[in-house]
Each structure stands twice: as C-alpha cells, then as structure tokens.
Design a protein around this motif. Structure first.
Motif, PDB file in Angstrom:
ATOM      1  N   MET A 209     105.983  57.435   9.838  1.00 33.29           N
ATOM      2  CA  MET A 209     106.482  58.733  10.416  1.00 33.29           C
ATOM      3  C   MET A 209     106.061  58.757  11.655  1.00 33.29           C
ATOM      4  O   MET A 209     104.708  59.186  11.994  1.00 33.29           O
ATOM      5  CB  MET A 209     105.905  60.325   9.723  1.00 33.29           C
ATOM      6  CG  MET A 209     106.436  59.760   8.488  1.00 33.29           C
ATOM      7  SD  MET A 209     105.803  61.768   7.351  1.00 33.29           S
ATOM      8  CE  MET A 209     104.232  61.485   6.904  1.00 33.29           C
ATOM      9  N   ASP A 210     106.758  57.919  12.671  1.00 34.24           N
ATOM     10  CA  ASP A 210     105.753  57.584  13.862  1.00 34.24           C
ATOM     11  C   ASP A 210     106.917  58.195  14.825  1.00 34.24           C
ATOM     12  O   ASP A 210     108.133  58.124  14.972  1.00 34.24           O
ATOM     13  CB  ASP A 210     106.068  56.033  14.286  1.00 34.24           C
ATOM     14  CG  ASP A 210     104.933  55.717  15.576  1.00 34.24           C
ATOM     15  OD1 ASP A 210     104.084  56.598  15.864  1.00 34.24           O
ATOM     16  OD2 ASP A 210     105.246  54.636  15.435  1.00 34.24           O
TER      17      ASP A 210
ATOM     18  N   TYR B  67     103.270  57.251   5.348  1.00 32.96           N
ATOM     19  CA  TYR B  67     102.116  57.146   6.292  1.00 32.96           C
ATOM     20  C   TYR B  67     102.061  58.882   7.263  1.00 32.96           C
ATOM     21  O   TYR B  67     102.808  58.717   8.264  1.00 32.96           O
ATOM     22  CB  TYR B  67     102.298  55.980   7.192  1.00 32.96           C
ATOM     23  CG  TYR B  67     101.414  54.955   7.149  1.00 32.96           C
ATOM     24  CD1 TYR B  67     100.064  55.325   7.233  1.00 32.96           C
ATOM     25  CD2 TYR B  67     101.425  54.041   8.031  1.00 32.96           C
ATOM     26  CE1 TYR B  67      98.357  54.629   6.980  1.00 32.96           C
ATOM     27  CE2 TYR B  67     100.711  52.235   8.352  1.00 32.96           C
ATOM     28  CZ  TYR B  67      99.331  53.495   7.804  1.00 32.96           C
ATOM     29  OH  TYR B  67      98.468  52.401   7.937  1.00 32.96           O
ATOM     30  N   ALA B  68     100.608  59.007   6.950  1.00 29.35           N
ATOM     31  CA  ALA B  68     100.105  60.577   7.213  1.00 29.35           C
ATOM     32  C   ALA B  68      99.294  60.397   8.312  1.00 29.35           C
ATOM     33  O   ALA B  68      98.998  60.008   9.442  1.00 29.35           O
ATOM     34  CB  ALA B  68      99.824  61.808   6.531  1.00 29.35           C
ATOM     35  N   PHE B  69      98.497  58.965   7.539  1.00 29.04           N
ATOM     36  CA  PHE B  69      97.196  58.824   9.087  1.00 29.04           C
ATOM     37  C   PHE B  69      96.325  57.571   8.242  1.00 29.04           C
ATOM     38  O   PHE B  69      96.098  57.621   6.909  1.00 29.04           O
ATOM     39  CB  PHE B  69      96.318  60.386   8.875  1.00 29.04           C
ATOM     40  CG  PHE B  69      95.217  60.194   9.602  1.00 29.04           C
ATOM     41  CD1 PHE B  69      94.970  61.159  10.956  1.00 29.04           C
ATOM     42  CD2 PHE B  69      94.068  59.456   9.125  1.00 29.04           C
ATOM     43  CE1 PHE B  69      94.107  61.048  11.800  1.00 29.04           C
ATOM     44  CE2 PHE B  69      92.653  59.440  10.146  1.00 29.04           C
ATOM     45  CZ  PHE B  69      92.694  60.273  11.587  1.00 29.04           C
TER      46      PHE B  69
ATOM     47  N   ASN C  37      93.921  55.555  13.066  1.00 30.08           N
ATOM     48  CA  ASN C  37      93.628  56.760  13.538  1.00 30.08           C
ATOM     49  C   ASN C  37      92.767  57.634  14.189  1.00 30.08           C
ATOM     50  O   ASN C  37      92.499  58.298  14.574  1.00 30.08           O
ATOM     51  CB  ASN C  37      95.303  57.433  12.756  1.00 30.08           C
ATOM     52  CG  ASN C  37      96.929  57.092  12.756  1.00 30.08           C
ATOM     53  OD1 ASN C  37      97.084  57.082  11.686  1.00 30.08           O
ATOM     54  ND2 ASN C  37      96.711  56.531  14.124  1.00 30.08           N
TER      55      ASN C  37
ATOM     56  N   ARG D 190      91.951  58.136  17.051  1.00 28.42           N
ATOM     57  CA  ARG D 190      92.256  58.785  18.166  1.00 28.42           C
ATOM     58  C   ARG D 190      90.966  60.377  18.684  1.00 28.42           C
ATOM     59  O   ARG D 190      90.265  60.799  18.223  1.00 28.42           O
ATOM     60  CB  ARG D 190      93.724  59.463  17.765  1.00 28.42           C
ATOM     61  CG  ARG D 190      94.511  58.358  17.618  1.00 28.42           C
ATOM     62  CD  ARG D 190      95.842  59.573  16.625  1.00 28.42           C
ATOM     63  NE  ARG D 190      96.908  58.112  16.938  1.00 28.42           N
ATOM     64  CZ  ARG D 190      97.834  58.417  16.528  1.00 28.42           C
ATOM     65  NH1 ARG D 190      98.513  59.550  16.953  1.00 28.42           N
ATOM     66  NH2 ARG D 190      98.993  57.798  16.749  1.00 28.42           N
TER      67      ARG D 190
ATOM     68  N   ARG E 194     110.721  53.153   9.162  1.00 27.95           N
ATOM     69  CA  ARG E 194     109.771  52.691  10.439  1.00 27.95           C
ATOM     70  C   ARG E 194     111.137  54.176  11.425  1.00 27.95           C
ATOM     71  O   ARG E 194     111.870  52.753  12.242  1.00 27.95           O
ATOM     72  CB  ARG E 194     108.957  52.164  11.069  1.00 27.95           C
ATOM     73  CG  ARG E 194     108.096  52.858  11.898  1.00 27.95           C
ATOM     74  CD  ARG E 194     107.124  51.564  12.814  1.00 27.95           C
ATOM     75  NE  ARG E 194     105.946  52.232  13.247  1.00 27.95           N
ATOM     76  CZ  ARG E 194     104.520  51.566  13.511  1.00 27.95           C
ATOM     77  NH1 ARG E 194     104.572  51.111  12.604  1.00 27.95           N
ATOM     78  NH2 ARG E 194     103.982  52.321  14.009  1.00 27.95           N
TER      79      ARG E 194
ATOM     80  N   ARG F 153     107.401  46.840  13.681  1.00 24.99           N
ATOM     81  CA  ARG F 153     105.148  46.478  13.094  1.00 24.99           C
ATOM     82  C   ARG F 153     105.587  47.500  11.463  1.00 24.99           C
ATOM     83  O   ARG F 153     105.684  48.951  12.081  1.00 24.99           O
ATOM     84  CB  ARG F 153     105.055  46.690  13.666  1.00 24.99           C
ATOM     85  CG  ARG F 153     104.095  48.248  14.549  1.00 24.99           C
ATOM     86  CD  ARG F 153     103.331  47.888  15.565  1.00 24.99           C
ATOM     87  NE  ARG F 153     102.819  48.906  16.283  1.00 24.99           N
ATOM     88  CZ  ARG F 153     103.113  48.790  17.423  1.00 24.99           C
ATOM     89  NH1 ARG F 153     104.098  48.208  18.226  1.00 24.99           N
ATOM     90  NH2 ARG F 153     103.267  50.485  18.576  1.00 24.99           N
TER      91      ARG F 153
ATOM     92  N   SER G  51     101.989  48.056  10.885  1.00 20.41           N
ATOM     93  CA  SER G  51     100.906  48.652  11.042  1.00 20.41           C
ATOM     94  C   SER G  51      99.981  49.480  10.263  1.00 20.41           C
ATOM     95  O   SER G  51      99.548  50.560  10.057  1.00 20.41           O
ATOM     96  CB  SER G  51     101.231  50.308  12.230  1.00 20.41           C
ATOM     97  OG  SER G  51     101.876  50.248  12.994  1.00 20.41           O
TER      98      SER G  51
END
Ligand code: IPE
Ligand code: IPE
Ligand code: MG
Length: 238
Positions: free
Chosen positions: A13-14, A56-58, A62, A65, A182, A188, A190
C-alpha cells in the motif's frame, strides 16, 4: 465468483505521502486516507471471493522515518485494531499480524493479540505485515529451523527440508500469494514476502494507495485472470 480469482492477494500500500503532499496536507492525513482504502479493498476481496488479503502496513525499514511519522502511524494502527473489530466480526474476517511484533509497544501487542484471539475462528483472513521485513522473516525462520533441526535432525530429503523450513515462517498455514499489487508506480518489492512471492504474479499501478478504487481492483483481477501460471512446469497444450 468468476474463474481464475486469486485465493490470496498481497498488497504494498504505497503512495500515502505523495497523496497528502499533492493536497498540501501532512503525511499522516495520507496514512489516514490509506486506512480507508484498506477497509474498501477488504470489501472488494469479499465480493470477489478472495480468501486471504495480506497488506504491507509498516516495514522493518520504516522505523527510519521521523519520530512524528512513526508515532502517528502506530497510533493509526492502534486505532484500526481497536476501532475495526465490529466491522471484521460482521464480515467474518480473521485478523492476523506478521512481523517482528516485539518491536511494537506492549500496549499495541496486547491489542493485536486480543483481536487475533477474538477473530481466530473466521475463515477469511486479513493479514497485516507490521514491522515486517522479508529478510527478517527468513532470519527468524532460520533461527527457528536451527532449533527444530537441533532436536529432530535435518531431513535427508531436500524437499522435506524445504517444507520444514517453510513451516518456520510467520504464517505457514497461509498459501503463498497468487497476486501482488503495488500502488504508486514503484516497481520493486521493498523487502516484502521474499520467500512467499516466489511464483506470485505482479501487478503495478500508478494509482496512489488512498485513491485505490474498485476499478483499480477489477483491473488487477482482470490482468491476473489472463496470466498463465506455469510454476516452472511446461506449458500444457491441448
Ligand atoms: C506507504 O506510503 C505507507 C507506509 C510506508 C507506511 P508512503 O508513506 O511510503 O508514501 P510515499 O511513498 O511517501 O508517497
Ligand atoms: C513499502 O513502502 C512499505 C510499505 C508500504 C509499508 P516504502 O515506501 O517504505 O518503500 P520504498 O522506500 O519506496 O522502497
Ligand atoms: Mg512509499
């Protein structure tokens, strides 16, 4: 339910940050809108007959950040876990988390464990990757594997050894994703599901995650329906 519907969809989820930036808003408002998109896709999956959704949440990366963004994301995740139980129960969805959950606050870990327990008997699943890294998962599996092998010995057959290794992953009972989506135009993975994506079909879209709509979902499913999954075998001809 149409033919060739994926049983398991994984989503990176980008694009939340770019979505917010384009509106002159703070990154966190993009993440908030991303949570709404997650609830929507859960509905699309239910309508289409998709049994597993992994999001994919975190990522393990990450954490790099800003403090502000990380704590904002953690608050949103906690609000999701506390606030969406009714919705998940109503839709008969089992909630699960994969990742290094010991990185999360004890309070969030407790909230997650509670929701997992209370939804454990439902068949459809929402699997949230949290403080998740594909390499971390493989390393964690290797450590577990070493323990098991230390006690029971290494299987002589390599296929048996592969099965034993796979059983040490975070959610060994869940079949590998059939389709990976994605958003936001990045092509990619990630560090997502490195082991499990071995034979997954990929779908990339420029849509930013908070804008992800039923049309985007249908396009991904339509594209998947035309793929020929050979899994290393030869193409069957009639
Ligand atoms: C994805 O959106 C959500 C998380 C990584 C938590 P981003 O925050 O990566 O959004 P962009 O890539 O900066 O637009
Ligand atoms: C991947 O997105 C992680 C999540 C969506 C949670 P990122 O935005 O962190 O990935 P990169 O940095 O673009 O590779
Ligand atoms: Mg991003």
């Amino acid at each position: 339910m149409g033919a060739n519907v994926p049983q398991h969809i994984a989503v990176i989820m980008d694009g939340n940050g770019r979505w917010a930036k384009a509106r002159g808003k703070a990154r966190l408002s993009g993440h908030r809108a991303g949570t709404d998109a997650l609830e929507r896709i859960l509905g699309y999956c239910s309508d289409a007959g998709v049994k597993y959704l992994t999001v994919y949440a975190f990522s393990t990366e990450n954490w790099k950040r800003s403090k502000e963004e990380v704590s904002g994301l953690m608050k949103l995740l906690s609000a999701f876990v506390k606030g969406k139980e009714k919705m998940l129960v109503k839709n008969k969805v089992r909630f699960r988390v994969i990742g290094r959950r010991s990185d999360l606050s004890e309070k969030l870990q407790r909230e997650i464990a509670g929701l997992e327990e209370r939804t454990a008997n439902f068949e459809r699943q929402l699997i949230v990757a949290l403080s998740y890294g594909g390499r971390a998962e493989i390393v964690d599996a290797a450590v577990k594997f070493a323990h098991v092998v230390g006690k029971g010995g290494l299987p002589a057959d390599v296929h048996e050894a592969e099965r034993l290794f796979a059983s040490c992953l975070y959610a060994p009972d869940v079949p590998d994703p059939d389709l990976l989506i994605r958003t936001s135009g990045e092509c990619r993975i990630s560090n997502f599901l490195l082991w499990e994506l071995a034979y997954t079909e990929f779908h990339f879209t420029d849509t930013l995650w908070p804008d992800f709509s039923r049309e985007d979902f249908d396009r991904a499913l339509e594209s998947y329906a035309h793929r020929e999954r050979r899994m290393g075998g030869r193409l069957e001809t009639k």
